[in-house]
Design a protein around this motif. Structure first.
Motif, PDB file in Angstrom:
ATOM      1  N   PRO A 199      15.020 -55.896  66.979  1.00 31.64           N
ATOM      2  CA  PRO A 199      15.332 -54.626  67.666  1.00 31.64           C
ATOM      3  C   PRO A 199      14.324 -54.274  68.753  1.00 31.64           C
ATOM      4  O   PRO A 199      14.707 -53.862  69.854  1.00 31.64           O
ATOM      5  N   SER A 200      13.046 -54.470  68.473  1.00 35.56           N
ATOM      6  CA  SER A 200      12.033 -54.145  69.476  1.00 35.56           C
ATOM      7  C   SER A 200      12.075 -55.125  70.632  1.00 35.56           C
ATOM      8  O   SER A 200      11.824 -54.750  71.788  1.00 35.56           O
ATOM      9  N   ALA A 201      12.401 -56.401  70.373  1.00 33.58           N
ATOM     10  CA  ALA A 201      12.496 -57.381  71.449  1.00 33.58           C
ATOM     11  C   ALA A 201      13.645 -57.042  72.383  1.00 33.58           C
ATOM     12  O   ALA A 201      13.506 -57.081  73.615  1.00 33.58           O
ATOM     13  N   VAL A 202      14.794 -56.702  71.824  1.00 36.39           N
ATOM     14  CA  VAL A 202      15.955 -56.358  72.641  1.00 36.39           C
ATOM     15  C   VAL A 202      15.682 -55.083  73.445  1.00 36.39           C
ATOM     16  O   VAL A 202      16.019 -54.995  74.630  1.00 36.39           O
ATOM     17  N   GLN A 203      15.071 -54.102  72.808  1.00 37.83           N
ATOM     18  CA  GLN A 203      14.773 -52.848  73.509  1.00 37.83           C
ATOM     19  C   GLN A 203      13.811 -53.082  74.667  1.00 37.83           C
ATOM     20  O   GLN A 203      14.031 -52.601  75.787  1.00 37.83           O
ATOM     21  N   ALA A 204      12.723 -53.837  74.425  1.00 36.75           N
ATOM     22  CA  ALA A 204      11.740 -54.088  75.473  1.00 36.75           C
ATOM     23  C   ALA A 204      12.347 -54.906  76.607  1.00 36.75           C
ATOM     24  O   ALA A 204      12.116 -54.619  77.797  1.00 36.75           O
ATOM     25  N   LEU A 205      13.128 -55.921  76.272  1.00 32.74           N
ATOM     26  CA  LEU A 205      13.739 -56.749  77.310  1.00 32.74           C
ATOM     27  C   LEU A 205      14.730 -55.930  78.135  1.00 32.74           C
ATOM     28  O   LEU A 205      14.760 -56.037  79.373  1.00 32.74           O
ATOM     29  N   HIS A 206      15.526 -55.126  77.478  1.00 34.58           N
ATOM     30  CA  HIS A 206      16.505 -54.279  78.179  1.00 34.58           C
ATOM     31  C   HIS A 206      15.805 -53.360  79.183  1.00 34.58           C
ATOM     32  O   HIS A 206      16.199 -53.297  80.358  1.00 34.58           O
ATOM     33  N   ARG A 207      14.784 -52.676  78.732  1.00 35.80           N
ATOM     34  CA  ARG A 207      14.084 -51.732  79.596  1.00 35.80           C
ATOM     35  C   ARG A 207      13.416 -52.436  80.777  1.00 35.80           C
ATOM     36  O   ARG A 207      13.508 -51.979  81.922  1.00 35.80           O
ATOM     37  N   GLN A 208      12.754 -53.538  80.496  1.00 41.92           N
ATOM     38  CA  GLN A 208      12.014 -54.220  81.565  1.00 41.92           C
ATOM     39  C   GLN A 208      12.948 -54.848  82.592  1.00 41.92           C
ATOM     40  O   GLN A 208      12.645 -54.843  83.787  1.00 41.92           O
ATOM     41  N   MET A 209      14.076 -55.364  82.144  1.00 39.05           N
ATOM     42  CA  MET A 209      15.030 -55.941  83.106  1.00 39.05           C
ATOM     43  C   MET A 209      15.566 -54.870  84.038  1.00 39.05           C
ATOM     44  O   MET A 209      15.698 -55.093  85.251  1.00 39.05           O
ATOM     45  N   LEU A 210      15.871 -53.690  83.490  1.00 36.00           N
ATOM     46  CA  LEU A 210      16.353 -52.616  84.354  1.00 36.00           C
ATOM     47  C   LEU A 210      15.261 -52.143  85.308  1.00 36.00           C
ATOM     48  O   LEU A 210      15.549 -51.812  86.472  1.00 36.00           O
ATOM     49  N   GLN A 211      14.026 -52.104  84.854  1.00 38.06           N
ATOM     50  CA  GLN A 211      12.934 -51.655  85.704  1.00 38.06           C
ATOM     51  C   GLN A 211      12.708 -52.584  86.885  1.00 38.06           C
ATOM     52  O   GLN A 211      12.577 -52.132  88.029  1.00 38.06           O
ATOM     53  N   VAL A 212      12.662 -53.895  86.635  1.00 35.62           N
ATOM     54  CA  VAL A 212      12.329 -54.835  87.721  1.00 35.62           C
ATOM     55  C   VAL A 212      13.494 -55.064  88.647  1.00 35.62           C
ATOM     56  O   VAL A 212      13.320 -55.659  89.731  1.00 35.62           O
ATOM     57  N   THR A 213      14.691 -54.634  88.267  1.00 35.25           N
ATOM     58  CA  THR A 213      15.848 -54.819  89.164  1.00 35.25           C
ATOM     59  C   THR A 213      16.319 -53.504  89.763  1.00 35.25           C
ATOM     60  O   THR A 213      17.357 -53.469  90.441  1.00 35.25           O
ATOM     61  N   ALA A 214      15.580 -52.426  89.526  1.00 35.70           N
ATOM     62  CA  ALA A 214      15.996 -51.106  90.040  1.00 35.70           C
ATOM     63  C   ALA A 214      15.923 -51.073  91.569  1.00 35.70           C
ATOM     64  O   ALA A 214      15.053 -51.691  92.174  1.00 35.70           O
TER      65      ALA A 214
END
Length: 296
Positions: free
Chosen positions: A281-296
């Motif tokens: 759960p923490s891996a999916v949450q961190a990956l989700h957030r970081q992918m959205l941040q770097v592609t914003a």
């Protein structure tokens, strides 16, 4: 029976090990596995299974782990039986385990059959690259170690965390186009379908740009440009194997991707990223957030 195999003159474990090595194990009765006896000496092969052992407070049972068992930090100080796919029956049996829990790709298979024949309980968890796989690992370790109550509590907590993370991913307004690069050995390959990486990208709300093949393969510069990933995912170990972040972005095949323009790279420790253990759960949450941040 030959005197050298006489059970009345040998300790039970030594006798069973000799039986397995002799090729006579196929006729040894099923009760030799001693499945009903309490487990006091446990070997864990597979980083996620070892994480579960610690999460359930059963680490006092561990006599050894494999080289992929790197979390928590205490696991790095355990005796190691080698890489989970290159195990040795002699090495495993020398530790006199009552049980072995492991990932489905542990082996070779003939080694695990020898270990079973020697009376050791062997429980492997199939890889499904899903949250259900995590729950199965928790249930298996709980059952083997006699910590069913703790396993039920852990499963309940993980289900709550998973529900929260799943809602966050579902509510996202966009799905980044992502590419996963595997480069632990320094030779980069990209993740197609039917891989842990593909499953992880999907769970984290991204679209894998490589769906033309299954498994991991090298990708040409032309194919990389055509795939047009907005973000690239790698493990911290993989980036280190390629010489660091600066060296990674100097690779010519990346220059024509949208990810290159933004230097959109997300890295996480390998066992956290791809382990499909209690930290999913923490891996999916961190990956989700970081992918959205770097592609914003």
């Amino acid at each position: 029976m030959h005197p050298q195999f006489a059970p009345q003159t040998w300790p039970r474990r030594q006798w069973l090990a000799a039986l397995a090595a002799s090729g006579m194990a196929a006729v040894w009765p099923a009760w030799a596995q001693q499945r009903g006896r309490p487990v006091r000496r446990l070997i864990s092969v597979g980083g996620a299974l070892t994480e579960v052992v610690y999460a359930l407070g059963a680490q006092s049972l561990l006599v050894a782990t494999d080289t992929t068992s790197l979390y928590p930090e205490a696991a790095t100080r355990t005796l190691k039986v080698g890489y989970l796919r290159q195990l040795s029956a002699e090495g495993l049996l020398s530790l006199q385990p009552d049980a072995l829990v492991g990932a489905a790709d542990a082996g070779p298979a003939v080694v695990l059959e020898q270990v079973r024949a020697a009376g050791v309980r062997v429980e492997l968890v199939p890889a499904q690259h899903s949250f259900e796989e995590v729950l199965r690992k928790v249930e298996t370790v709980g059952r083997v170690t006699g910590r069913e109550a703790q396993a039920a509590q852990l499963a309940q907590r993980l289900q709550q965390e998973w529900a929260q993370v799943s809602r966050q991913v579902a509510q996202a307004s966009r799905r980044p186009r992502a590419l996963f690069i595997l480069s632990h050995n320094g030779s980069p390959m990209v993740a197609g379908t039917d891989t842990a990486a593909h499953a992880l990208l999907t769970l984290a709300g991204a679209d894998n740009v490589v769906t033309a093949f299954a498994g991991y393969r090298p990708l040409t510069a032309e194919a990389m440009a055509a795939a047009a990933p907005q973000v690239i995912i790698n493990s911290t170990q993989g980036i280190e194997a390629l010489g660091g972040v600066a060296a990674f972005w100097q690779r010519p095949e990346l220059a024509l991707t949208p990810a290159f323009a933004r230097k959109a790279l997300v890295t996480m420790e390998a066992s956290h990223l791809l382990g499909f253990g209690p930290r999913l759960p923490s891996a999916v949450q961190a990956l989700h957030r970081q992918m959205l941040q770097v592609t914003a």
